[in-house]
Design a protein around this motif. Structure first.
Motif, mmCIF file in Angstrom:
data_model
loop_
_atom_site.group_PDB
_atom_site.id
_atom_site.type_symbol
_atom_site.label_atom_id
_atom_site.label_comp_id
_atom_site.label_asym_id
_atom_site.label_seq_id
_atom_site.Cartn_x
_atom_site.Cartn_y
_atom_site.Cartn_z
ATOM 1 N N LEU A 352 2.828 -16.678 -4.260
ATOM 2 C CA LEU A 352 1.834 -17.470 -3.509
ATOM 3 C C LEU A 352 1.138 -16.576 -2.483
ATOM 4 N N GLU A 353 1.937 -15.773 -1.786
ATOM 5 C CA GLU A 353 1.385 -14.866 -0.777
ATOM 6 C C GLU A 353 0.510 -13.794 -1.434
ATOM 7 N N VAL A 354 1.006 -13.241 -2.541
ATOM 8 C CA VAL A 354 0.252 -12.203 -3.275
ATOM 9 C C VAL A 354 -1.089 -12.769 -3.744
ATOM 10 N N SER A 355 -1.031 -13.950 -4.350
ATOM 11 C CA SER A 355 -2.235 -14.559 -4.914
ATOM 12 C C SER A 355 -3.266 -14.890 -3.830
ATOM 13 N N GLU A 356 -2.776 -15.354 -2.681
ATOM 14 C CA GLU A 356 -3.699 -15.708 -1.590
ATOM 15 C C GLU A 356 -4.510 -14.475 -1.166
ATOM 16 N N LEU A 357 -3.837 -13.334 -1.052
ATOM 17 C CA LEU A 357 -4.546 -12.117 -0.650
ATOM 18 C C LEU A 357 -5.480 -11.630 -1.770
ATOM 19 N N SER A 365 -15.215 -10.602 2.503
ATOM 20 C CA SER A 365 -15.187 -9.223 2.987
ATOM 21 C C SER A 365 -14.697 -9.217 4.435
ATOM 22 N N ASP A 366 -13.498 -8.680 4.645
ATOM 23 C CA ASP A 366 -12.942 -8.574 5.997
ATOM 24 C C ASP A 366 -11.950 -7.423 5.972
ATOM 25 N N GLN A 372 -4.558 -4.880 6.807
ATOM 26 C CA GLN A 372 -3.314 -5.173 7.516
ATOM 27 C C GLN A 372 -2.381 -6.032 6.656
ATOM 28 N N ARG A 373 -2.939 -7.076 6.044
ATOM 29 C CA ARG A 373 -2.119 -7.962 5.201
ATOM 30 C C ARG A 373 -1.594 -7.222 3.968
ATOM 31 N N LEU A 374 -2.420 -6.341 3.446
ATOM 32 C CA LEU A 374 -2.021 -5.556 2.264
ATOM 33 C C LEU A 374 -0.856 -4.633 2.620
ATOM 34 N N LYS A 375 -0.935 -3.971 3.787
ATOM 35 C CA LYS A 375 0.159 -3.086 4.220
ATOM 36 C C LYS A 375 1.458 -3.882 4.397
ATOM 37 N N ASN A 376 1.341 -5.095 4.948
ATOM 38 C CA ASN A 376 2.537 -5.937 5.133
ATOM 39 C C ASN A 376 3.181 -6.288 3.797
ATOM 40 N N LEU A 377 2.335 -6.627 2.821
ATOM 41 C CA LEU A 377 2.881 -6.990 1.498
ATOM 42 C C LEU A 377 3.485 -5.779 0.793
ATOM 43 N N LEU A 378 2.896 -4.599 0.990
ATOM 44 C CA LEU A 378 3.449 -3.382 0.367
ATOM 45 C C LEU A 378 4.832 -3.068 0.946
ATOM 46 N N ALA A 379 5.054 -3.514 2.183
ATOM 47 C CA ALA A 379 6.359 -3.269 2.814
ATOM 48 C C ALA A 379 7.396 -4.324 2.423
ATOM 49 N N ASN A 380 6.960 -5.359 1.705
ATOM 50 C CA ASN A 380 7.863 -6.448 1.325
ATOM 51 C C ASN A 380 8.511 -6.131 -0.030
#
Length: 571
Positions: A352-357, A365-366, A372-380
């Motif tokens: 769900l988190e992956v798909s939202e991003l 475009s942001d 930041q969100r991508l880096k957090n998910l890569l650390a998960n």
């Protein structure tokens, strides 16, 4: 334009023309798949076909003269030579030969000379030379159709012949339009146009000409124009099953699922053979849960009523309804198993988190927020390596030209989390394959004022669901074509001498070089519903999920020098 129905009619015709009696059907690898996509084995058995044989197998049967043989093969040189071998030493009493496409006069002559025992009763061309995946969806099951920017010659020929067969099977004379900026689209368009000219007599005999209605259009587009759609996690039933479990010729393997019943290790998901699946292919995951509950309740109610077998009348009733009861039991077990595994995947891998991003990167475009969100998910650690690579690939496509592009550091982060070499390469290959330099379209709506306005309104209105914000580029292309707004300089017409192609078409066959997706099939389904009188059929070299799309890209980029991603070192 129902492609499943078109193929079914040909196969029914083959089984009926040979008359009553025991039959064997002799096929090649591809025609075996073509038949299995539209008929279950039990349906074929009802047509007195008791044996299925492959023409390339050395079967153990010596002499089956009491059986009639229906031969259904593609007219390839290999198949012709295998058929010649069969006719020199015939195992069966008589042969009814059907080729899935046009066969040359020279090959017919060779077959006639070889039929010394005069066992051949019939030789015909039927135009079932494609995989009918759904009523408005077809495929050629080719992953890796390009070598660099050019076609693999064999695949080009296969697709051109398949498209000719498709037009003959749905009885449409089409003009061909193609994406001007794509060399592969131009080559395929020319090859199809040449085949249509060469087979003009066949077309005249098979397809009535009606000058009153707008000429149907075959539109050939390039997957590289929209490399985003195949990368996204899916939330409608059919597309989700393909993304997480993989659908291969309507079959899904569940062998990896713990404690799966033996008869559920491979299940068939076909809208022709499974009413529940047909009704719910486009339902989203939330709706599927509710529908499954209703199905279970209905089944339990029926199961309770079956238990009361007290009189002869009850027994008779039970025996009569048992096959339906058993079928329903199979349907419930199958879909509960499939949906259960999908649900487990979603929670296990933070989908769900992956798909939202994924959705946000593809639709908005942001840069700083997404990075930041991508880096957090890569650390998960719960996020799969494959999903991490998809997210980085989407970032690479969206922010390719951004001043603060951080792609090299994101690839380093993938390395640090232990992503295998092939996934690191996939990210870079994808940017080389479908980056801004390779696209004719304004995929992210950065230049086009209409697209910017559309996106703004979508943002203001909000979307029904954060997981389904994205719409494929194909939707805009088809809507422009239907409204007569598709620009001729970007999508020129070949062979326009055939009639009023300038009018808004009612029948459209759109073919994606590099593969289609189930998300695009849903989009075509919605267009067919939204525009009464318009019929759209979608085809692709393959039907991709993100895994097979990475394979497609890898194959296309093999041996190609990187020119747009040289700044990314050590990959």
């Amino acid at each position: 334009m129902n492609v499943v129905q078109a193929v079914k009619l040909y196969i029914t015709k083959m089984t009926e023309e040979s008359g009553p009696g025991m039959k064997v059907i002799l096929m090649d690898k591809e025609t075996t798949s073509i038949v299995s996509m539209v008929f279950s084995q039990s349906e074929i058995l009802q047509k007195e076909v008791y044996l299925f044989e492959r023409i390339d197998s050395h079967s153990k049967w010596d002499n089956m003269k009491h059986m009639k043989c229906i031969v259904f093969i593609r007219p390839t040189p290999e198949n012709i030579s295998l058929l010649l071998r069969e006719l020199r030493y015939p195992k069966y009493g008589v042969y009814f030969i059907y080729f899935s496409n046009v066969i040359s006069k020279a090959d017919i002559k060779t077959l006639a000379e070889c039929d010394e025992q005069e066992t051949v009763r019939e030789v015909q061309e039927v135009f079932a030379d494609y995989l009918a995946v759904d009523r408005h969806l077809f495929s050629f099951n080719i992953v890796g159709c390009l070598q660099g920017r050019s076609w693999n010659a064999q695949h080009l020929q296969r697709c051109a012949q398949g498209l000719l067969a498709l037009l003959l099977s749905v009885k449409r004379r089409a003009v061909v339009r193609y994406e001007a900026a794509s060399e592969p689209c131009a080559r395929l368009a020319e090859r199809v146009r040449d085949l249509l000219r060469r087979e003009a007599v066949l077309i005249d005999n098979n397809i009535p000409f009606n000058g009153e209605i707008p000429t149907p259009q075959l539109l050939i587009v390039d997957r590289r124009d929209d490399p985003v759609t195949p990368l996204l996690s899916q939330w409608t039933y059919q597309a989700m099953v393909h993304e997480l479990l993989t659908i291969n010729n309507n079959r899904v393997s569940l062998a990896h699922v713990p404690e799966v019943p033996k008869d559920m290790k491979e299940v068939v998901l076909s809208s022709e053979q499974d009413e529940f699946y047909a009704k719910n292919l486009y339902s989203n995951f939330g709706e599927i849960g509710q529908t499954m509950k209703s199905l279970m309740d209905e089944f339990q109610k029926k199961a309770k009523s079956q238990q009361k077998v007290e009189s002869i009348a009850d027994m008779k009733n039970f025996v009569e309804t048992y096959p339906l009861f058993k079928k329903m039991s199979g349907t419930v077990t199958k879909h509960v198993t499939v949906v259960g595994e999908l649900s487990a995947c979603v929670s296990r891998h933070n989908l769900l988190e992956v798909s939202e991003l994924e959705q946000e990167i593809s639709c908005q475009s942001d840069h700083s927020k997404h990075l930041q969100r991508l880096k957090n998910l890569l650390a998960n650690e719960a996020v799969r390596q494959h999903d991490a690579a998809k997210l980085v690939a989407l970032y690479a496509l969206r922010y390719e030209k951004h001043a603060s592009n951080a792609l090299p550091s994101l690839i380093e982060a993938l390395k640090t989390r232990g992503a295998p070499e092939h996934l690191l390469k996939s990210v870079v290959n994808l940017l080389e394959y479908g980056g801004a330099h390779a696209r004719q379209s304004d995929l992210f709506g950065l230049q086009d004022a209409v697209k910017i306005t559309k996106r703004l309104f979508k943002g203001l209105n909000g979307v029904e669901n954060i997981y389904t914000q994205h719409t494929p580029l194909l939707k805009d292309t088809l809507e422009d074509l239907i409204k007569g707004k598709l620009r001729e300089n970007l999508y020129p017409t070949l062979g326009g001498e055939d009639g009023p192609y300038g009018r808004r078409p009612q029948d459209i066959i759109v073919f994606i070089v590099g593969g289609a997706t189930y998300e695009e099939a849903l989009c075509v389904h919605q267009i067919n519903q939204a525009y009464p009188g318009v019929r759209v059929v979608l085809g692709g070299t393959a039907i991709h999920n993100s895994t097979s799309f990475f394979e497609e890209v890898k194959s296309a980029m093999q041996g190609v020098h990187r020119t747009h991603t040289r700044h990314i070192r050590n990959v």
